[in-house]
Design an enzyme around this catalytic site. Structure first.
Site, PDB file in Angstrom:
ATOM      1  N   GLU A 158      -3.319  12.830 -11.199  1.00 26.69           N
ATOM      2  CA  GLU A 158      -3.658  12.600  -9.998  1.00 26.69           C
ATOM      3  C   GLU A 158      -3.008  13.557  -8.879  1.00 26.69           C
ATOM      4  O   GLU A 158      -1.837  13.578  -9.142  1.00 26.69           O
ATOM      5  CB  GLU A 158      -3.822  11.338  -9.557  1.00 26.69           C
ATOM      6  CG  GLU A 158      -4.996  10.316 -10.401  1.00 26.69           C
ATOM      7  CD  GLU A 158      -5.099   9.098  -9.923  1.00 26.69           C
ATOM      8  OE1 GLU A 158      -6.320   8.352 -10.044  1.00 26.69           O
ATOM      9  OE2 GLU A 158      -4.122   8.323  -9.502  1.00 26.69           O
ATOM     10  N   CYS A 176       0.194  15.948  -2.503  1.00 24.03           N
ATOM     11  CA  CYS A 176       1.378  15.266  -3.450  1.00 24.03           C
ATOM     12  C   CYS A 176       0.841  15.574  -4.764  1.00 24.03           C
ATOM     13  O   CYS A 176      -0.205  15.246  -5.224  1.00 24.03           O
ATOM     14  CB  CYS A 176       1.191  14.044  -3.006  1.00 24.03           C
ATOM     15  SG  CYS A 176       2.117  12.962  -3.890  1.00 24.03           S
ATOM     16  N   CYS A 187       4.814   8.753 -16.829  1.00 24.28           N
ATOM     17  CA  CYS A 187       6.175   8.705 -16.136  1.00 24.28           C
ATOM     18  C   CYS A 187       6.984   8.057 -17.166  1.00 24.28           C
ATOM     19  O   CYS A 187       6.534   6.808 -17.932  1.00 24.28           O
ATOM     20  CB  CYS A 187       6.304   8.329 -14.966  1.00 24.28           C
ATOM     21  SG  CYS A 187       8.059   8.373 -13.966  1.00 24.28           S
ATOM     22  N   CYS A 198       9.591   2.135 -13.178  1.00 25.58           N
ATOM     23  CA  CYS A 198       9.933   1.564 -12.099  1.00 25.58           C
ATOM     24  C   CYS A 198       8.964   0.364 -11.758  1.00 25.58           C
ATOM     25  O   CYS A 198       7.748   0.619 -11.994  1.00 25.58           O
ATOM     26  CB  CYS A 198       9.919   2.377 -10.861  1.00 25.58           C
ATOM     27  SG  CYS A 198      11.266   3.680 -10.841  1.00 25.58           S
ATOM     28  N   CYS A 219       5.884   0.575  -9.461  1.00 27.48           N
ATOM     29  CA  CYS A 219       5.036   1.774  -9.511  1.00 27.48           C
ATOM     30  C   CYS A 219       3.830   1.611 -10.671  1.00 27.48           C
ATOM     31  O   CYS A 219       4.324   1.304 -11.649  1.00 27.48           O
ATOM     32  CB  CYS A 219       5.936   3.039  -9.738  1.00 27.48           C
ATOM     33  SG  CYS A 219       5.103   4.660  -9.665  1.00 27.48           S
ATOM     34  N   CYS A 255       1.885   5.760  -1.899  1.00 27.48           N
ATOM     35  CA  CYS A 255       2.855   5.682  -2.897  1.00 27.48           C
ATOM     36  C   CYS A 255       2.833   4.511  -3.904  1.00 27.48           C
ATOM     37  O   CYS A 255       2.764   3.514  -3.730  1.00 27.48           O
ATOM     38  CB  CYS A 255       4.267   5.678  -2.112  1.00 27.48           C
ATOM     39  SG  CYS A 255       4.714   7.043  -1.104  1.00 27.48           S
TER      40      CYS A 255
END
Length: 339
Positions: free
Chosen positions: A83, A96, A103, A107, A110, A324
């Site tokens: 994305e 962005c 990933c 975290c 996220c 975010c």
């Protein structure tokens, strides 16, 4: 491929050197095939298509926010999905982009880490996100943020090549001062990046004033703690002369107390830094709540009274899960995404 590399390949194939610049310019305009390069002969276009590949970045879905922000779900050549988010500001369009499929950092606040990790993106796939969004939206992107899916410094060599390509004057010509690179704190790579003295903005996802809170929310802190990270940041600022942006997700009752702000301001004292406060966004399964407006205001006041500049980031695209921490890259079908 860089322009120099294309020139060398073309010369070894017996092609004229100036053809390389033509092809390079076409690619960086966002064409998806050699057939679209209309100032090349048909025979040459066929020859290039037989020898080279332009990695596809195709729009699979797109969602438009009430504020005009566009979230793209792109499909890559191997079927993987990523994305990107296109945002409009008074200074122009920013995008962005993702640097990995998924990933590894995991975290806790996220969504991307919840999807696991598949692979790194190649430089062409990073460029392709910008080019495809520009063509689809009919706009010119002036600023790039490497803050989408993935950890850029975990894909270090490919990201460096992307930076070389995206800033090339014969390509997209986006200068380093218009590029921000976000990291959760891969300390050894921060030192390496500092020594290159690139003039991009380093954004460090700090999100906590101490090891106790940060290790709980960000596993990377168990490898490089807050003191080690801030030492690397001071080195980066000294080497580059650039101010560092510290991202701080405000999580109600976790890291938004006044004593957290006091501890944070003491830690950053003497460093050219700016704290970007981000009310934590809704992510299924975390149980986190964003800080209240009062808590945000108190936090800013404490930081600024301690000599640290701070702002609260304007939230864009939260209604389409484009803010975010909300990117997943999962296809659900219809008009939605997996939750």
């Amino acid at each position: 491929m860089t322009l120099d590399e294309i020139e060398k390949h073309f010369q070894s194939d017996g092609l004229q050197k100036f053809r390389a610049k033509q092809v390079f310019r076409w690619i960086h305009r966002g064409v998806g095939s050699f057939e679209e390069m209309t100032d090349l002969s048909k025979a040459l276009r066929i020859q290039l298509a037989q020898q080279y590949v332009i990695p596809p970045v195709k729009v699979l879905q797109k969602r438009v926010s009430r504020d005009g922000t566009i979230k793209y779900l792109f499909r890559l050549g191997d079927g993987e999905c990523i994305e990107s988010v296109l945002m409009c500001y008074h200074h122009g369009y920013s995008i962005c982009i993702s640097t990995q499929v998924g990933c590894k950092m995991n975290c806790s606040f996220c969504a991307t880490g919840q999807s696991g990790f598949s692979r790194n993106l190649c430089p062409a796939e990073m460029l392709g996100q910008i080019q495809t969004a520009q063509v689809d939206a009919g706009v010119r992107v002036s600023n790039v943020v490497l803050m989408g899916m993935g950890e850029p410094l975990d894909n270090y060599e490919n990201v460096l090549r992307f930076l070389e390509l995206v800033s090339h004057p014969e390509g997209m010509n986006i200068g380093m001062r218009h590029i921000s690179l976000s990291t959760c704190g891969i300390v050894d790579r921060i030192y390496e990046l500092a020594d290159r003295k690139l003039q991009l903005t380093l954004s460090v996802s700090l999100h906590a004033p101490n090891d106790e809170i940060r290790s709980r929310t960000m596993p990377v802190n168990r490898r490089w703690n807050v003191a080690q990270l801030l030492k690397a940041c001071r080195y980066y600022a000294k080497q580059t002369g650039r101010r560092i942006s510290f991202e701080y997700a405000m999580i109600g009752g976790v890291n938004d107390m006044e004593w957290c702000a006091r501890e944070l301001s003491r830690s950053l004292r003497g460093m050219p830094a700016h704290v970007n406060l981000i009310p934590v966004n809704d992510v299924t399964g975390t149980g986190y709540q964003k800080s209240s407006g009062e808590a945000l205001k108190r936090f800013v006041d404490v930081l600024e009274s301690g000599g640290c500049t701070a702002t609260v980031r304007r939230t864009l695209g939260s209604d389409i899960e484009a803010s975010c921490g909300q990117l997943r890259g999962k296809y659900k079908g219809g008009n939605g995404y997996e939750g």
